[in-house]
Design a protein around this motif. Structure first.
Motif, PDB file in Angstrom:
ATOM      1  N   GLN A   1       0.830  -1.205   0.000  1.00 55.67           N
ATOM      2  CA  GLN A   1       0.000   0.000   0.000  1.00 55.67           C
ATOM      3  C   GLN A   1       0.870   1.263   0.000  1.00 55.67           C
ATOM      4  OE1 GLN A   1      -2.311   0.990   3.605  1.00 55.67           O
ATOM      5  NE2 GLN A   1      -4.089   1.261   2.263  1.00 55.67           N
ATOM      6  N   LEU A   2       1.933   1.231   0.794  1.00 55.75           N
ATOM      7  CA  LEU A   2       2.843   2.380   0.822  1.00 55.75           C
ATOM      8  C   LEU A   2       3.531   2.574  -0.531  1.00 55.75           C
ATOM      9  CD1 LEU A   2       4.358   1.852   4.370  1.00 55.75           C
ATOM     10  CD2 LEU A   2       3.034   3.831   3.611  1.00 55.75           C
ATOM     11  N   ILE A   3       3.890   1.475  -1.182  1.00 51.80           N
ATOM     12  CA  ILE A   3       4.470   1.568  -2.524  1.00 51.80           C
ATOM     13  C   ILE A   3       3.477   2.205  -3.483  1.00 51.80           C
ATOM     14  CG2 ILE A   3       5.173   0.181  -4.529  1.00 51.80           C
ATOM     15  CD1 ILE A   3       6.516  -1.763  -2.577  1.00 51.80           C
ATOM     16  N   GLN A   4       2.223   1.765  -3.426  1.00 50.62           N
ATOM     17  CA  GLN A   4       1.192   2.294  -4.313  1.00 50.62           C
ATOM     18  C   GLN A   4       0.960   3.782  -4.099  1.00 50.62           C
ATOM     19  OE1 GLN A   4       0.036   0.537  -6.739  1.00 50.62           O
ATOM     20  NE2 GLN A   4      -0.783  -1.458  -6.162  1.00 50.62           N
ATOM     21  N   HIS A   5       1.112   4.247  -2.860  1.00 49.96           N
ATOM     22  CA  HIS A   5       0.843   5.640  -2.533  1.00 49.96           C
ATOM     23  C   HIS A   5       2.022   6.566  -2.824  1.00 49.96           C
ATOM     24  CE1 HIS A   5      -2.669   4.653   0.439  1.00 49.96           C
ATOM     25  NE2 HIS A   5      -2.962   4.411  -0.830  1.00 49.96           N
TER      26      HIS A   5
ATOM     27  N   PHE B   1      11.050   3.933  -1.685  1.00 53.94           N
ATOM     28  CA  PHE B   1       9.756   4.606  -1.652  1.00 53.94           C
ATOM     29  C   PHE B   1       9.691   5.396  -0.343  1.00 53.94           C
ATOM     30  CE2 PHE B   1       9.366   0.809  -4.186  1.00 53.94           C
ATOM     31  CZ  PHE B   1       8.667   1.230  -5.303  1.00 53.94           C
ATOM     32  N   ALA B   2       9.807   6.700  -0.450  1.00 55.33           N
ATOM     33  CA  ALA B   2       9.818   7.555   0.735  1.00 55.33           C
ATOM     34  C   ALA B   2       8.414   8.085   0.998  1.00 55.33           C
ATOM     35  CB  ALA B   2      10.791   8.717   0.533  1.00 55.33           C
TER      36      ALA B   2
ATOM     37  N   THR C   1      14.730  14.551  16.704  1.00 59.15           N
ATOM     38  CA  THR C   1      14.804  13.371  15.851  1.00 59.15           C
ATOM     39  C   THR C   1      13.950  13.628  14.616  1.00 59.15           C
ATOM     40  OG1 THR C   1      14.647  10.952  15.802  1.00 59.15           O
ATOM     41  CG2 THR C   1      12.864  12.130  16.911  1.00 59.15           C
ATOM     42  N   TRP C   2      13.806  12.605  13.816  1.00 63.70           N
ATOM     43  CA  TRP C   2      12.984  12.698  12.610  1.00 63.70           C
ATOM     44  C   TRP C   2      12.098  11.468  12.545  1.00 63.70           C
ATOM     45  CZ3 TRP C   2      14.662  17.124   9.984  1.00 63.70           C
ATOM     46  CH2 TRP C   2      13.826  17.529   8.924  1.00 63.70           C
ATOM     47  N   ASN C   3      10.824  11.671  12.311  1.00 65.69           N
ATOM     48  CA  ASN C   3       9.904  10.561  12.088  1.00 65.69           C
ATOM     49  C   ASN C   3       9.645  10.413  10.592  1.00 65.69           C
ATOM     50  OD1 ASN C   3       9.687   9.977  14.782  1.00 65.69           O
ATOM     51  ND2 ASN C   3       7.544  10.540  14.999  1.00 65.69           N
ATOM     52  N   TYR C   4       9.504   9.183  10.138  1.00 61.73           N
ATOM     53  CA  TYR C   4       9.296   8.969   8.701  1.00 61.73           C
ATOM     54  C   TYR C   4       8.838   7.547   8.430  1.00 61.73           C
ATOM     55  CZ  TYR C   4      13.906   6.734   8.957  1.00 61.73           C
ATOM     56  OH  TYR C   4      14.972   5.923   9.296  1.00 61.73           O
ATOM     57  N   ILE C   5       8.353   7.363   7.224  1.00 63.39           N
ATOM     58  CA  ILE C   5       7.972   6.045   6.729  1.00 63.39           C
ATOM     59  C   ILE C   5       8.715   5.809   5.424  1.00 63.39           C
ATOM     60  CG2 ILE C   5       6.070   4.626   5.868  1.00 63.39           C
ATOM     61  CD1 ILE C   5       4.219   6.131   7.727  1.00 63.39           C
ATOM     62  N   ALA C   6       9.297   4.622   5.266  1.00 61.59           N
ATOM     63  CA  ALA C   6      10.036   4.300   4.048  1.00 61.59           C
ATOM     64  C   ALA C   6       9.955   2.812   3.768  1.00 61.59           C
ATOM     65  CB  ALA C   6      11.499   4.734   4.169  1.00 61.59           C
TER      66      ALA C   6
ATOM     67  N   GLY D   1      10.571  -2.499   5.383  1.00 61.86           N
ATOM     68  CA  GLY D   1       9.747  -1.349   5.705  1.00 61.86           C
ATOM     69  C   GLY D   1      10.070  -0.778   7.061  1.00 61.86           C
ATOM     70  N   LYS D   2      10.057   0.539   7.156  1.00 63.02           N
ATOM     71  CA  LYS D   2      10.322   1.208   8.431  1.00 63.02           C
ATOM     72  C   LYS D   2       9.252   2.272   8.644  1.00 63.02           C
ATOM     73  CE  LYS D   2      14.061   3.455  11.032  1.00 63.02           C
ATOM     74  NZ  LYS D   2      15.502   3.813  10.995  1.00 63.02           N
ATOM     75  N   ARG D   3       8.616   2.208   9.825  1.00 60.40           N
ATOM     76  CA  ARG D   3       7.601   3.193  10.192  1.00 60.40           C
ATOM     77  C   ARG D   3       8.003   3.758  11.551  1.00 60.40           C
ATOM     78  NH1 ARG D   3       1.693   1.141   9.556  1.00 60.40           N
ATOM     79  NH2 ARG D   3       2.474  -0.403  11.043  1.00 60.40           N
ATOM     80  N   LYS D   4       8.698   4.864  11.523  1.00 64.93           N
ATOM     81  CA  LYS D   4       9.224   5.487  12.746  1.00 64.93           C
ATOM     82  C   LYS D   4       8.257   6.589  13.161  1.00 64.93           C
ATOM     83  CE  LYS D   4      13.423   7.597  14.665  1.00 64.93           C
ATOM     84  NZ  LYS D   4      12.874   8.922  15.055  1.00 64.93           N
ATOM     85  N   LEU D   5       7.413   6.279  14.131  1.00 62.91           N
ATOM     86  CA  LEU D   5       6.363   7.200  14.570  1.00 62.91           C
ATOM     87  C   LEU D   5       6.405   7.403  16.081  1.00 62.91           C
ATOM     88  CD1 LEU D   5       3.419   5.853  12.358  1.00 62.91           C
ATOM     89  CD2 LEU D   5       4.911   7.818  11.900  1.00 62.91           C
TER      90      LEU D   5
END
Length: 212
Positions: free
Chosen positions: A17-21, A78-79, A102-107, A171-175
């Motif tokens: 889903q993240l790739i598609q978005h 895919f960022a 810090t930095w939060n991100y999804i990749a 996949g990494k979801r840093k939240l």
């Protein structure tokens, strides 16, 4: 990609889903000319192969396609959403002050070896699918068939297509999952109140009641 366990994203459906978005990906290869990277819109066929298959094209003048043709493993990045996290968002700052930015991100990182092709009919299929995807929300979508056929034929001769079966997905979801519930709430509320739409987008991804 360094992925502490708290930030790991392993669910295949969510990764896809993240790739598609992600509208624009980064294709990275290593070949005779060293590291090369291109920014590309890609298509994912989620049902093709165990992890899905990516489709795209490169300009024939771009030498990176030769790395793919030579069998080089490719990394596709895919960022997703990202935001700077100020220590000021943590209630812990007032309690003990032992906080840092810090930095939060999804990749998502996808790895695989690609098949390169230049067959006009297959290229047309990829170009048409990409166009339809990104024109779909327009009131009057442009279609490849709107252009003269001989013009499209000439344009197809200037590109090289590729199909990349995904062999590995990371996949990494840093939240802020490694913070206390209070700090997580502070991050979510602080980002939601930001005037930056990128901060707001990330805030919406932090679930209410999230905890370490």
């Amino acid at each position: 990609m360094y992925i502490p366990r708290a930030f790991a994203l392993d669910d295949l459906a969510q990764l896809q889903q993240l790739i598609q978005h992600t509208r624009l990906a980064q294709l990275v290869t290593l070949g005779e000319q060293g590291l090369q990277a291109s920014h590309l819109p890609l298509l994912l066929n989620a049902d093709e192969g165990p992890n899905g298959t990516l489709y795209g094209h490169l300009a024939k003048a771009n030498p990176q396609w030769k790395d793919l043709q030579d069998g080089s493993e490719a990394l596709v990045i895919f960022a997703g959403a990202e935001a700077y996290i100020s220590p000021a968002l943590y209630p812990a700052k007032a309690e003990h002050g032992k906080v840092v930015p810090t930095w939060n991100y999804i990749a998502v990182h996808a790895y695989g070896k690609a098949e390169v092709f230049s067959d006009a009919e297959r290229l047309l299929g990829v170009v048409t699918a990409l166009t339809d995807r990104h024109e779909g929300n327009r009131a009057q979508p442009w279609k490849v068939s709107d252009a003269p056929a001989d013009y499209i034929e000439g344009m197809l001769k200037a590109i090289v297509g590729f199909a990349l079966p995904i062999e590995r997905l990371l996949g990494k979801r840093k939240l802020s999952q490694n913070r206390s519930p209070a700090d997580i709430a502070g991050v979510r509320e602080g980002l939601a109140a930001s005037t930056d739409t990128r901060d707001q987008a990330l805030a919406r991804l932090i679930p209410p009641g999230a905890s370490a």
